[in-house]
Motif scaffolding. Structure first.
Motif, PDB file in Angstrom:
ATOM      1  N   LYS A   2       1.379  -1.126   0.028  1.00  0.00           N
ATOM      2  CA  LYS A   2       0.046  -0.062   0.291  1.00  0.00           C
ATOM      3  C   LYS A   2       0.976   0.713   0.266  1.00  0.00           C
ATOM      4  N   ASP A   3       0.195   2.589  -0.315  1.00  0.00           N
ATOM      5  CA  ASP A   3       0.919   3.225  -0.316  1.00  0.00           C
ATOM      6  C   ASP A   3       1.781   4.244   1.538  1.00  0.00           C
ATOM      7  N   VAL A   4       2.289   4.496   1.423  1.00  0.00           N
ATOM      8  CA  VAL A   4       3.043   4.877   2.634  1.00  0.00           C
ATOM      9  C   VAL A   4       3.293   6.435   2.515  1.00  0.00           C
ATOM     10  N   ASN A  43       1.951  13.473   2.658  1.00  0.00           N
ATOM     11  CA  ASN A  43       2.192  13.473   1.398  1.00  0.00           C
ATOM     12  C   ASN A  43       2.392  12.472   0.628  1.00  0.00           C
ATOM     13  N   ILE A  44       2.954  11.309   0.188  1.00  0.00           N
ATOM     14  CA  ILE A  44       2.820  10.248  -0.077  1.00  0.00           C
ATOM     15  C   ILE A  44       4.734   9.850  -0.715  1.00  0.00           C
ATOM     16  N   GLY A  52       3.827  -1.053  -4.291  1.00  0.00           N
ATOM     17  CA  GLY A  52       4.730  -1.875  -5.147  1.00  0.00           C
ATOM     18  C   GLY A  52       5.843  -1.578  -4.670  1.00  0.00           C
ATOM     19  N   THR A  53       6.458  -0.541  -3.996  1.00  0.00           N
ATOM     20  CA  THR A  53       7.959   0.128  -4.508  1.00  0.00           C
ATOM     21  C   THR A  53       9.040  -1.584  -3.208  1.00  0.00           C
ATOM     22  N   ILE A  54       9.976  -1.950  -4.037  1.00  0.00           N
ATOM     23  CA  ILE A  54      10.627  -2.690  -3.496  1.00  0.00           C
ATOM     24  C   ILE A  54      11.748  -2.092  -2.778  1.00  0.00           C
ATOM     25  N   GLY A  98       6.952   5.620  13.825  1.00  0.00           N
ATOM     26  CA  GLY A  98       5.603   5.955  12.251  1.00  0.00           C
ATOM     27  C   GLY A  98       6.250   4.994  11.309  1.00  0.00           C
ATOM     28  N   ILE A  99       6.778   5.310  11.030  1.00  0.00           N
ATOM     29  CA  ILE A  99       7.085   5.545   9.305  1.00  0.00           C
ATOM     30  C   ILE A  99       7.284   3.780   8.972  1.00  0.00           C
ATOM     31  N   ILE A 100       8.613   3.622   9.990  1.00  0.00           N
ATOM     32  CA  ILE A 100       8.996   2.113   9.831  1.00  0.00           C
ATOM     33  C   ILE A 100       8.262   0.859  10.672  1.00  0.00           C
ATOM     34  N   VAL A 101       7.178   1.458  11.369  1.00  0.00           N
ATOM     35  CA  VAL A 101       5.994   0.923  11.293  1.00  0.00           C
ATOM     36  C   VAL A 101       5.305   0.547  10.724  1.00  0.00           C
ATOM     37  N   GLU A 102       4.690   1.478   9.770  1.00  0.00           N
ATOM     38  CA  GLU A 102       3.493   1.310   8.615  1.00  0.00           C
ATOM     39  C   GLU A 102       4.529   0.703   6.874  1.00  0.00           C
ATOM     40  N   LEU A 103       5.433   0.520   6.994  1.00  0.00           N
ATOM     41  CA  LEU A 103       6.542  -0.198   5.807  1.00  0.00           C
ATOM     42  C   LEU A 103       6.379  -1.720   6.860  1.00  0.00           C
ATOM     43  N   SER A 104       6.953  -2.061   7.920  1.00  0.00           N
ATOM     44  CA  SER A 104       6.766  -3.190   8.556  1.00  0.00           C
ATOM     45  C   SER A 104       5.705  -3.797   8.387  1.00  0.00           C
TER      46      SER A 104
END
Length: 256
Positions: free
Chosen positions: A214-216, A222-223, A228-230, A245-251
């Protein structure tokens, strides 16, 4: 991770006095949250009204029983309008057809899997025309009464076995644990730089090469990473700079 069938029918035991409150009759699904919010109770004394236990009141789900602190965890669903509405929606997941947003019928759910700590639905086992596969709930758009709607590219995220769902859960938990260990700026100033560096390198090791589902967005909306990003080392380092918080979103939103 528990199969829904491993929870249904289990005795419910009060830790306070060791009494059996009843048995798990059904799992009440919250389709908006993608979680099991209540466990309804089967008991010979509960004939007039429907009794249930909020999932957040469950202490543990073992091989032989569901445990709660005491019988006070039991509620009358007729007295909780929101809970009663969820029961009346009759979302069952198992034996429900799965279709993409564009109307392609993929198969039917034969089992689903629940995080025994949070109640979050981790994924499903699907029967296709020629085989069985697993699919993470990250691909689900809607848990409906008659049809479960998934993203158009859901077939790209089919897993060969349900074991891979558990591996994904473990990987996310490991990352979450590492995030919890990253100190605030105030505490970090008193720690050795090498220790912080080692924790961040471990985060990179767990996330690099994973694909975003999903988009983060950053804290301003702001995106910063597209679906789809590897993930590369540089992108993970950028996420670390943005904050935990962003690392949580990624994980929580990656596929191997």
């Amino acid at each position: 991770m528990k199969k829904s069938t491993q929870i249904s029918g289990l005795p419910i035991i009060s830790i306070l006095d060791g009494n059996q409150v009843g048995k798990v009759k059904s799992l009440v699904i919250n389709p908006d949250k993608g979680s099991v919010d209540f466990l309804t109770i089967e008991h010979e004394d509960f004939q007039v009204s429907v009794k249930a236990i909020p999932f957040k009141k469950v202490v543990g789900i073992g091989e032989y029983a569901v445990t709660v602190d005491s019988e006070s965890a039991v509620i009358d669903l007729n007295e909780i309008p929101i809970a009663n509405q969820l029961v009346n929606k009759k979302i069952k997941i198992t034996n429900t057809k799965v279709m993409t947003r564009k109307g392609e019928l993929l198969g039917e759910v034969i089992e689903y899997f629940v995080d025994q700590d949070s109640g979050h639905i981790l994924g499903m086992q699907l029967k296709l025309t020629d085989k069985e596969v697993a699919l993470s709930s990250e691909s689900v758009v809607t848990f409906g009464k008659d049809i479960i709607i998934v993203k158009e590219d859901a077939t790209s995220f089919f897993l060969n076995s349900v074991d891979e769902l558990e591996e994904k859960e473990v990987a996310s938990a490991e990352i979450a644990d590492l995030i919890a260990e990253i100190p605030t700026a105030q505490v970090a100033s008193s720690m050795e730089d090498e220790e912080v560096r080692a924790l961040k390198e471990k985060q990179i090791e767990l996330l690099v090469g994973k694909t975003l589902t999903k988009d983060v967005y950053d804290k301003n909306g702001n995106i910063i990473f597209h679906e789809g990003t590897i993930l590369t080392t540089e992108q993970i380092q950028k996420a670390q700079e943005e904050g935990p918080g962003i690392i949580v979103e990624l994980s929580m939103n990656v596929e191997a």
